[in-house]
Each structure stands twice: as structure tokens, then as C-alpha cells.
Design a protein around this motif. Sequence first.
Motif, PDB file in Angstrom:
ATOM      1  N   PRO A 204       0.631  -1.110  -0.096  1.00 18.18           N
ATOM      2  CA  PRO A 204       0.029  -0.047  -0.142  1.00 18.18           C
ATOM      3  C   PRO A 204       0.834   1.372   0.077  1.00 18.18           C
ATOM      4  O   PRO A 204       0.467   2.315  -0.537  1.00 18.18           O
ATOM      5  CB  PRO A 204      -0.985  -0.321   1.186  1.00 18.18           C
ATOM      6  N   GLU A 205       2.022   1.026   0.619  1.00 15.50           N
ATOM      7  CA  GLU A 205       2.947   2.528   0.654  1.00 15.50           C
ATOM      8  C   GLU A 205       3.226   2.827  -0.751  1.00 15.50           C
ATOM      9  O   GLU A 205       3.490   4.066  -0.922  1.00 15.50           O
ATOM     10  CB  GLU A 205       4.204   2.248   1.381  1.00 15.50           C
ATOM     11  N   THR A 206       3.323   1.906  -1.657  1.00 13.21           N
ATOM     12  CA  THR A 206       3.625   2.463  -2.940  1.00 13.21           C
ATOM     13  C   THR A 206       2.655   3.369  -3.442  1.00 13.21           C
ATOM     14  O   THR A 206       2.856   4.082  -4.380  1.00 13.21           O
ATOM     15  CB  THR A 206       3.826   0.941  -3.855  1.00 13.21           C
ATOM     16  N   TYR A 207       1.468   3.463  -3.018  1.00 13.01           N
ATOM     17  CA  TYR A 207       0.470   4.073  -3.477  1.00 13.01           C
ATOM     18  C   TYR A 207       0.061   5.056  -2.618  1.00 13.01           C
ATOM     19  O   TYR A 207      -0.971   5.873  -2.823  1.00 13.01           O
ATOM     20  CB  TYR A 207      -0.840   3.323  -3.799  1.00 13.01           C
ATOM     21  N   GLY A 208       0.864   5.468  -1.625  1.00 11.63           N
ATOM     22  CA  GLY A 208       0.684   6.426  -0.696  1.00 11.63           C
ATOM     23  C   GLY A 208      -0.260   6.189   0.585  1.00 11.63           C
ATOM     24  O   GLY A 208      -0.992   7.088   1.096  1.00 11.63           O
TER      25      GLY A 208
END
Length: 214
Positions: A204-208
Motif C-alpha cells: 500500500p505504501e507504493t500508492y501513498g
Amino acid sequence: MASSRVLLAYSLVGLLALGALAAPAAARAFFVFGDSLVDNGNNNYLVTTARADSPPYGIDTPSHRPTGRFSNGLNIPDIISEQMGSEPTLPYLNPELDGERLLVGANFASAGIGILNDTGVQFTLHELGAQRILVTGTGPLGCVPGELATRSRDGNCDPELQRAAAMFNPQLVQIINELNSEIGSPIFIAANAFGMHMDFITSPETYGTYLIYN
């Protein structure tokens, strides 16, 4: 009508997710058929329990109010419209969808639909002038919040439903490839909704987005 250039998107049983779609520059209309994942307000006009007219839906829109989309903000058809340089398609039941706005397209998606026996007849739409038809497979069904609430005790995705999706999607791709071979042109585009959605879940961190567990 065969000379018209039309882009259609289908969401059969899962998330319609593209990443980035390069739409034909000359495309003049965009029509959407599917379920809650691409519904942008049709169910607001229908007598149904599948509704997105109350919070938390729409909390990330400029008005922070529900729009009828089963999303916190825009959905994928909205993003496709932006990439095409046109305004978002209106729900086909919206009274503001007049003849002029039909030139942009229309959204016929409705939350709660399922795969019908006659779904396959939709694949003949290319004969009416559609130049690109996006067909999405099913997303990770075992990870749907409702299924997690009823089937999962540890927060992990339900393996049985995940296996069902893993069986369905390759067969869908095979059918799409066969259709393109028969037509002699890549009219139908398969979108790997399962892989994209799982990427959201696992990274999820890849998408902020950051997940916080208590």
C-alpha cells in the motif's frame, strides 16, 4: 456507425483497474458496463439496497459528499475519461444526460449485478464500431471486506475464494485471446485486476497508503 470510434470498459466480476491506459486519440465516446466497481451513480436512481449515497463514500471528493460511486473518490472510468481529455461519463439514468452529453458516452454500470448467461453477447459490440473493449477479470474475491468479515478469523484473505478467482482469470484471458485471433485485431484488452489489487494490498505504501494495525 461502423466508422465511429468508441471505447468501452467492462467490469465483469471484479475491480476495473488499469494503471495507465492509452486511449485512441480519435475516440469520441466512452461507454461503461459493469458493477459497483465502475458504477458512478446509477443506483442512486434505482430501488436497491446496493447504494453508495452515504458516508464514508465520497469522503475524498472536493465536496466530501457521496456521489453514488462505491469509492472514497474517483473511480477508474473517471480516470480513463481524464486521460481521454473528456468530462466523466454520466450515469445513464441521470436526467442531465441529454443528447449532447451522449457524444461523450454514458455509464450503464449498476452495483449488485452478476455474470448472466447472456454476458457473452456483449462481445459483439465491436461490430457496432467499438475500437477498444477493456475486459477486467475478477479481483481477489477472498480479500473483499465483506468476505473477510464473515470468513476470516485472522485477517487473511479467504483461500477458497482466492482459488476460484485464480481459476477464472486465466480462462477469461484465453477467451479474449481467441476472440482477438478470430477478429484479427486486438479489440479486446484483458486487465489483470487480481494482480493489481493484490499489489495494493501487499504494497500500500507504493500508492501513498499506509496500513496501521492495532
